[in-house]
Design a protein around this motif. Structure first.
Motif: not given
Length: 409
Positions: A303-320
């Motif tokens: 969950k922590t890793v997913a939140l960090i990844a989402f916070s730094q995502a600037h590409i839509f597929p990564i955010a999804i």
């Protein structure tokens, strides 16, 4: 091979062997479907009247205001009175409340701020009903089926979040906003009927103690169970730092990912689908008897890793992708936490201990306030990143200070 599949499936649904639980589950589905449609309809109605996101947010969040303190008293009541009668009373009050709201909307004399009043009243009622429901599960299901019953209860809460908003959006154009509120009142009434049909022998509850003594008794038990302290701490940390990102999604969709309203809808849908899958995974694993502390730790890390990844995502597929894991881990974490609390709660204290699970909802507005303040100063991306770091480090601290959680089976 087919026999093994049937056996595995039957184990996943083992709680349904109990007729009373089938009724309770059915009522939960109709209640949660109606509640989710009502949240959607309330936000739609207020925004249509006021065109104010702030007023829409106030009207929507008002439900959780009483849940900061009131569930403690609801838990005491659930341990002092017949739990079926408690649920019959709370559901009856909700039916009456939402019928009155439906009548006022139909008569076109409803003001937007009426929703604040009705939501607060609903929150007070649910502060007694939700601990009563959690205590009821532990009373009608034996210990071997308890984990599965809690996991299935999570399904009854998660899946309506996917279906109900889409269904509500479709029905508004057909039956109007007033018709939608009548429909949610009907769903609440069906829940009441399922409770009436439950065959129930009242438990021998000790209701002679004063309320203050009831609170002291619960605190003394929790102090002896370090695992419960750890679970409550993790739940509060999740509500404060890891569960408050949803209100920032419009900013991510518009300003950061540049995908607009369509992209926002996709993000929310993917998160809901992740939650739905998470609930199924927990149902499949609900009968496992080993390594539950390790599973909770693993979910917290993902969950922590997913939140960090989402916070730094600037590409839509990564955010999804990150959003999917955020949704799934949130449901898995809270369901596993609820299962553990149910299994550790003695029946005469079950209402009081499970009321702490309801209080997590009451802390959500504080998480929104904290994250909103940080967002004003540092932006949405840094806010989610800071929240993820705070959640990860504080959860790790809990695991270090309370080692019994790591060994919890």
């Amino acid at each position: 091979m087919i026999g093994k599949i049937k056996s595995s499936t039957s184990q996943m649904l083992i709680a349904f062997d109990i007729p009373n639980y089938r009724l309770l589950f059915t009522g939960r589905v109709t209640s949660n479907t109606g509640r989710t449609m009502r949240v959607f309809a309330r936000a739609w109605f207020v925004y249509e009247l006021t065109e104010s996101p702030l007023r829409m947010g106030i009207a929507t969040s008002a439900l959780t205001w009483p849940m900061l303190i009131m569930p403690l008293f609801g838990g005491i009541v659930a341990d002092r009175v017949d739990r079926k009668r408690l649920l019959l009373f709370t559901e009856s009050m909700l039916v009456i409340l939402w019928v009155i709201v439906a009548i006022l909307i139909t008569m076109d004399i409803f003001e937007w701020w009426y929703f604040i009043i009705s939501a607060v009243i609903s929150g007070i009622i649910q502060s007694f009903g939700r601990p009563g429901h959690q205590a009821m599960i532990g009373s009608i299901v034996d210990s071997t089926r308890l984990g599965n019953a809690v996991a299935l209860d999570s399904v009854s809460e998660t899946w309506p979040r996917i279906v109900a908003p889409a269904l509500g959006a479709l029905l508004i154009g057909v039956i109007g906003i007033h018709g939608l509120f009548w429909l949610t009142a009907l769903a609440q009434f069906i829940t009441l009927i399922t409770l009436v049909k439950i065959r129930w022998e009242p438990l021998d509850l000790n209701n002679s103690r004063k309320m203050g003594n009831n609170i002291i008794e619960a605190i003394q038990h929790i102090r002896k169970e370090s695992i419960i302290i750890a679970l409550v701490s993790l739940g509060l940390l999740s509500s404060l730092f890891a569960g408050s990102y949803n209100f920032l999604l419009p900013i991510f969709a518009d300003d950061i990912l540049s995908v607009g309203e369509t992209g926002l809808g996709i993000l929310m849908t993917v998160g809901a689908l992740g939650g739905a899958l998470g609930s199924i995974i927990v149902v499949a694993a609900s009968n496992a008897k080993r390594g539950r502390g390790t599973i909770l730790i693993s979910i917290s890390i993902i969950k922590t890793v997913a939140l960090i990844a989402f916070s730094q995502a600037h590409i839509f597929p990564i955010a999804i992708t990150a959003m999917f894991f955020m949704g799934s881990t949130q449901v898995m974490f809270m369901t596993m936490l609820t299962i553990a609390m149910q299994q550790l709660a003695p029946d005469h204290l079950r209402g009081r201990i499970m009321s702490l699970r309801v209080i997590f909802m009451g802390f959500s507005p504080f998480g929104v306030l904290i994250m909103g303040t940080i967002a004003e100063l540092h932006g949405a991306s840094n806010t989610v990143l800071i929240g993820a770091i705070l959640y990860g480090t504080t959860s790790l601290l809990v695991l270090i200070l309370i080692p019994t959680l790591r060994r919890f089976q």
